[in-house]
Write a protein that holds these residues in place. Structure first.
Motif, PDB file in Angstrom:
ATOM      1  N   ASN A 521       0.801  -1.217   0.000  1.00 56.68           N
ATOM      2  CA  ASN A 521       0.000   0.000   0.000  1.00 56.68           C
ATOM      3  C   ASN A 521       0.835   1.269   0.000  1.00 56.68           C
ATOM      4  OD1 ASN A 521      -2.853  -0.496  -0.068  1.00 56.68           O
ATOM      5  ND2 ASN A 521      -2.552  -1.653   1.828  1.00 56.68           N
ATOM      6  N   CYS A 522       2.098   1.188  -0.281  1.00 50.00           N
ATOM      7  CA  CYS A 522       2.922   2.395  -0.196  1.00 50.00           C
ATOM      8  C   CYS A 522       2.419   3.497  -1.127  1.00 50.00           C
ATOM      9  CB  CYS A 522       4.384   2.072  -0.529  1.00 50.00           C
ATOM     10  SG  CYS A 522       5.340   1.626   0.955  1.00 50.00           S
ATOM     11  N   GLU A 523       1.933   3.125  -2.309  1.00 52.83           N
ATOM     12  CA  GLU A 523       1.459   4.150  -3.230  1.00 52.83           C
ATOM     13  C   GLU A 523       0.263   4.897  -2.646  1.00 52.83           C
ATOM     14  OE1 GLU A 523       0.650   2.599  -7.033  1.00 52.83           O
ATOM     15  OE2 GLU A 523       2.715   1.919  -7.409  1.00 52.83           O
ATOM     16  N   ARG A 524      -0.631   4.172  -2.006  1.00 50.54           N
ATOM     17  CA  ARG A 524      -1.808   4.832  -1.431  1.00 50.54           C
ATOM     18  C   ARG A 524      -1.489   5.516  -0.111  1.00 50.54           C
ATOM     19  NH1 ARG A 524      -6.710   0.732  -1.408  1.00 50.54           N
ATOM     20  NH2 ARG A 524      -5.098  -0.780  -0.888  1.00 50.54           N
ATOM     21  N   LEU A 525      -0.473   5.011   0.584  1.00 52.56           N
ATOM     22  CA  LEU A 525      -0.133   5.583   1.877  1.00 52.56           C
ATOM     23  C   LEU A 525       0.880   6.714   1.769  1.00 52.56           C
ATOM     24  CD1 LEU A 525       0.252   2.285   3.944  1.00 52.56           C
ATOM     25  CD2 LEU A 525      -1.670   3.866   3.977  1.00 52.56           C
ATOM     26  N   HIS A 526       1.377   6.950   0.575  1.00 56.53           N
ATOM     27  CA  HIS A 526       2.438   7.948   0.402  1.00 56.53           C
ATOM     28  C   HIS A 526       1.957   9.322   0.837  1.00 56.53           C
ATOM     29  CE1 HIS A 526       5.952   9.907  -1.191  1.00 56.53           C
ATOM     30  NE2 HIS A 526       5.172  10.745  -1.864  1.00 56.53           N
ATOM     31  N   LYS A 527       2.820  10.001   1.532  1.00 53.18           N
ATOM     32  CA  LYS A 527       2.537  11.354   1.993  1.00 53.18           C
ATOM     33  C   LYS A 527       3.782  12.209   1.795  1.00 53.18           C
ATOM     34  CE  LYS A 527       1.210  13.905   6.163  1.00 53.18           C
ATOM     35  NZ  LYS A 527       0.936  13.818   7.591  1.00 53.18           N
ATOM     36  N   GLU A 528       3.601  13.435   1.360  1.00 51.92           N
ATOM     37  CA  GLU A 528       4.732  14.315   1.085  1.00 51.92           C
ATOM     38  C   GLU A 528       5.562  14.508   2.349  1.00 51.92           C
ATOM     39  OE1 GLU A 528       5.655  18.727  -0.792  1.00 51.92           O
ATOM     40  OE2 GLU A 528       3.602  17.936  -0.717  1.00 51.92           O
ATOM     41  N   GLY A 529       6.860  14.360   2.201  1.00 50.20           N
ATOM     42  CA  GLY A 529       7.764  14.491   3.338  1.00 50.20           C
ATOM     43  C   GLY A 529       8.037  13.189   4.041  1.00 50.20           C
ATOM     44  N   PHE A 530       7.418  12.069   3.568  1.00 51.17           N
ATOM     45  CA  PHE A 530       7.615  10.774   4.198  1.00 51.17           C
ATOM     46  C   PHE A 530       8.103   9.768   3.163  1.00 51.17           C
ATOM     47  CE2 PHE A 530       5.156  12.815   7.368  1.00 51.17           C
ATOM     48  CZ  PHE A 530       5.327  12.115   8.557  1.00 51.17           C
ATOM     49  N   ASP A 531       8.848   8.777   3.631  1.00 53.13           N
ATOM     50  CA  ASP A 531       9.266   7.664   2.793  1.00 53.13           C
ATOM     51  C   ASP A 531       8.509   6.412   3.219  1.00 53.13           C
ATOM     52  OD1 ASP A 531      11.080   9.016   1.195  1.00 53.13           O
ATOM     53  OD2 ASP A 531      12.686   8.791   2.678  1.00 53.13           O
ATOM     54  N   CYS A 532       8.314   5.493   2.269  1.00 51.69           N
ATOM     55  CA  CYS A 532       7.537   4.280   2.557  1.00 51.69           C
ATOM     56  C   CYS A 532       8.236   3.079   1.942  1.00 51.69           C
ATOM     57  CB  CYS A 532       6.125   4.424   1.996  1.00 51.69           C
ATOM     58  SG  CYS A 532       5.061   2.998   2.337  1.00 51.69           S
ATOM     59  N   VAL A 533       8.375   2.009   2.718  1.00 54.33           N
ATOM     60  CA  VAL A 533       8.981   0.760   2.258  1.00 54.33           C
ATOM     61  C   VAL A 533       8.037  -0.380   2.635  1.00 54.33           C
ATOM     62  CG1 VAL A 533      10.946  -0.807   2.444  1.00 54.33           C
ATOM     63  CG2 VAL A 533      11.305   1.673   2.549  1.00 54.33           C
ATOM     64  N   ASP A 534       7.693  -1.213   1.636  1.00 57.18           N
ATOM     65  CA  ASP A 534       6.821  -2.364   1.899  1.00 57.18           C
ATOM     66  C   ASP A 534       7.651  -3.547   2.365  1.00 57.18           C
ATOM     67  OD1 ASP A 534       4.275  -1.315   1.263  1.00 57.18           O
ATOM     68  OD2 ASP A 534       4.802  -1.366  -0.858  1.00 57.18           O
ATOM     69  N   ILE A 535       7.171  -4.241   3.411  1.00 58.99           N
ATOM     70  CA  ILE A 535       7.885  -5.356   4.012  1.00 58.99           C
ATOM     71  C   ILE A 535       7.015  -6.607   3.916  1.00 58.99           C
ATOM     72  CG2 ILE A 535       8.991  -6.250   6.086  1.00 58.99           C
ATOM     73  CD1 ILE A 535       9.174  -3.334   7.065  1.00 58.99           C
ATOM     74  N   LEU A 536       7.484  -7.635   3.253  1.00 60.04           N
ATOM     75  CA  LEU A 536       6.794  -8.916   3.199  1.00 60.04           C
ATOM     76  C   LEU A 536       7.093  -9.677   4.482  1.00 60.04           C
ATOM     77  CD1 LEU A 536       5.134 -11.024   1.640  1.00 60.04           C
ATOM     78  CD2 LEU A 536       7.281 -11.868   0.662  1.00 60.04           C
ATOM     79  N   LEU A 537       6.046 -10.096   5.174  1.00 61.39           N
ATOM     80  CA  LEU A 537       6.254 -10.703   6.487  1.00 61.39           C
ATOM     81  C   LEU A 537       6.832 -12.103   6.413  1.00 61.39           C
ATOM     82  CD1 LEU A 537       3.108  -9.486   8.447  1.00 61.39           C
ATOM     83  CD2 LEU A 537       5.472  -8.765   8.727  1.00 61.39           C
TER      84      LEU A 537
END
Length: 565
Positions: A521-537
């Motif tokens: 969900n990084c694309e939908r959770l993206h917010k300006e000023g923040f970085d997002c990395v998806d982690i497979l459990l």
């Protein structure tokens, strides 16, 4: 048309070896059906993890009066189950098995109490049948392995009704003194266990026991015996058992009676507010499933007994008691606006004793029709066993593995019914019939012992593995949030295993967060000023991913902290 069957020779007195054999089979059945696999899977459904949380809170805080969920008072159910689970936590540690142990003990208590009643009313043979058939029903096995209030409530109702049968004089025999004495112990125990039932689930216990006894008195015209249950000893025992907690809880929590009595009792019964809306015939299939694998015997009993009652229009007081008990419970909850399968569990023990009586009496008189009915269900289970694996074409998937285990279970059910049918169709003596009929529980025990296999397929129903994967990835529990797509059952379970209430993720949060969702969900959770990395459990939780959202000025530092040292 009258059915003609060959008579069955009376069985001789059982030898010592036979008695030991029956005792071993009974003990093995009670252990396997009540206590094995208690911790085989994590908490399932919305109730188990919530009840476990409340019990753990009681054990840790020492507050045994006010049930608390996530730190707030929670009055949906009284405390009997929480008390039992909290004591088990202190004795054995916090685990799924310890949480479910009160239900298992309650199932054993209900079975033994009803077997004692069967022994007093109908003899050793009937008690032996009951000790083997009642625990092996799907309803008893399922609810004895559930961390819920249903089995403790049903068990307390069962024991109180057994005590009521003694007070009503149903257990009197030729050895009983002519002049009846006041059954002080039965009166005290009746009040005590009825009080425990009220502590298990609420005032519905009084309605169920009182309504059943009222209709028994109405049918038998034995009002004087029924009013003996209002003896001061019974009332005092009930009040001393049930009232102290209600009074203490109400004094500490002014909203207790409004929330518990009005909302979770009257509104739950009279209105569809809690969204458990079902058709009026809902409990018919529930009963048929609850009595698997003996559903064929139950249906045959209902038909034949109904025809006989229509002709004779007479019942013994004991049979009328069992019928009033079971029928009133089913009718009472049928009229409710909220229906759940566990509500009619208090009717199952009484129906089981009626089923055993039918197998021992009516079925012997009509051996051919009974045997043919059971054989038909054996064939039905055999067909289900062969059809189940073919429902899903893709092999080596969790769902397919579950179907394979269901196929094995249905196969064992088919074998059990085949043995039971053969017992009535080919046996020539009472001993032979008893041996073959009671040995039919062995395939059911194998079916339950073999039910370990579907656990990988059922893992997705519990949050246990998901929580384990999160902790193994060193994800801080206090920084875990849920985006959406997680049902309340999984969420409550995650709360328990992470030991904190997991909240919804708010995009306005400035803190670093690990956002749990069912997809990348990084694309939908993206917010300006923040970085997002998806982690497979991990491979055991393929449906869930964690999106690690960090502010850019701290992203490098957090990334380095997650690297292996």
């Amino acid at each position: 048309m009258t059915e003609i069957t060959a008579p069955i020779a009376e069985s001789p007195r059982p030898s010592t070896a036979a008695k030991v054999g029956w005792a071993i089979l009974i003990v093995a059945t009670l252990y396997v059906c009540c206590f094995s696999h208690l911790g085989a899977i994590g908490f399932v459904g919305p109730d188990e993890p919530r009840y476990a949380w409340i019990a753990r809170d009681m054990a840790e805080t020492g507050d045994w009066v006010t049930p608390r969920l996530y730190g707030k008072p929670w009055f949906e159910k009284p405390p009997l189950f929480y008390w039992g689970a909290a004591v088990c936590f202190k004795l054995f540690g916090v685990s799924e098995a310890a949480t479910r142990l009160p239900s298992a003990i309650s199932a054993l208590l209900a079975t033994l109490a009803l077997a004692w009643l069967a022994l007093r009313l109908y003899g050793t043979e009937t008690a032996r049948w009951l000790l083997l058939l009642l625990p092996t029903t799907v309803g008893m096995i399922g609810f004895s392995h559930a961390a819920s209030t249903d089995m403790p409530f049903s068990a307390m109702i069962t024991v109180s009704m057994v005590c009521a049968a003694v007070v009503l004089g149903l257990t009197r025999n030729e050895n009983t003194p002519i002049l009846p004495r006041t059954p002080w112990l039965a009166l005290i125990l009746f009040g005590f266990f009825l009080g425990l039932a009220v502590l298990a689930k609420g005032p519905a216990a009084i309605i169920l026991s009182g309504g059943a006894i009222f209709f028994w008195a109405l049918f038998t015209k034995r009002w004087r015996d029924a009013f003996r249950l209002l003896h001061p000893a019974a009332i005092a025992s009930f009040c001393l058992t049930a009232l102290p907690w209600y009074i203490l809880c109400a004094r500490r929590n002014p909203d207790f009676f409004r929330i518990f009595i009005i909302e979770h009792n009257f509104k739950r019964y009279l209105t569809p507010e809690f969204q458990h809306i079902q058709p009026f015939w809902f409990y018919l299939p529930v009963l048929l499933v609850a009595f698997l694998p003996w559903t064929g015997a139950l249906l045959w009993t209902a038909v034949v007994t109904g025809v006989r009652l229509a002709k004779s229009r007479s019942l013994s007081p004991a049979t009328a008691f069992l019928l009033s008990w079971s029928v009133f419970v089913v009718l009472f909850f049928t009229l409710s606006k909220s229906k759940l399968p566990g509500y009619i569990l208090p009717a199952v023990p009484a129906l089981a004793l009626l089923l055993v009586l039918s197998c021992r009496n009516l079925a012997i008189e009509h051996r051919k029709s009974f045997g043919a009915s059971i054989a038909a269900f054996a064939l039905l289970f055999w067909v289900a066993a062969h059809v189940a694996p073919r429902l899903l074409p893709h092999a080596d998937t969790p769902s397919h593995r579950v179907l394979l285990v269901l196929s094995f279970v249905f196969g064992m059910f088919s074998m059990a019914n085949t043995i039971l049918a053969a017992a009535f169709l080919v046996s020539r003596s009472r001993w032979e019939l008893n041996f073959m009929a009671l040995i039919c529980v062995v395939p059911v025990l194998f079916a339950f012992l073999g039910a370990d296999e579907p656990i990988p397929g059922l893992a997705s129903l519990s949050s246990k593995e998901l929580a384990r994967q999160l902790l193994s990835q060193h994800v801080p529990p206090e920084r875990i949030f849920v985006y959406h797509g997680m049902g309340r059952s999984l969420r409550y379970g995650l709360n328990f295993y992470l030991q904190r209430e997991v909240r919804d993720w708010d995009q306005n949060l400035d803190a670093d967060a690990f956002v749990l969702s069912g997809s990348f969900n990084c694309e939908r959770l993206h917010k300006e000023g923040f970085d997002c990395v998806d982690i497979l459990l991990g491979p055991t939780t393929p449906r869930w991913f964690v999106s690690h959202i960090t502010s850019r000025n701290s992203a490098d530092r957090l990334h380095e902290s997650r690297q292996p040292h």
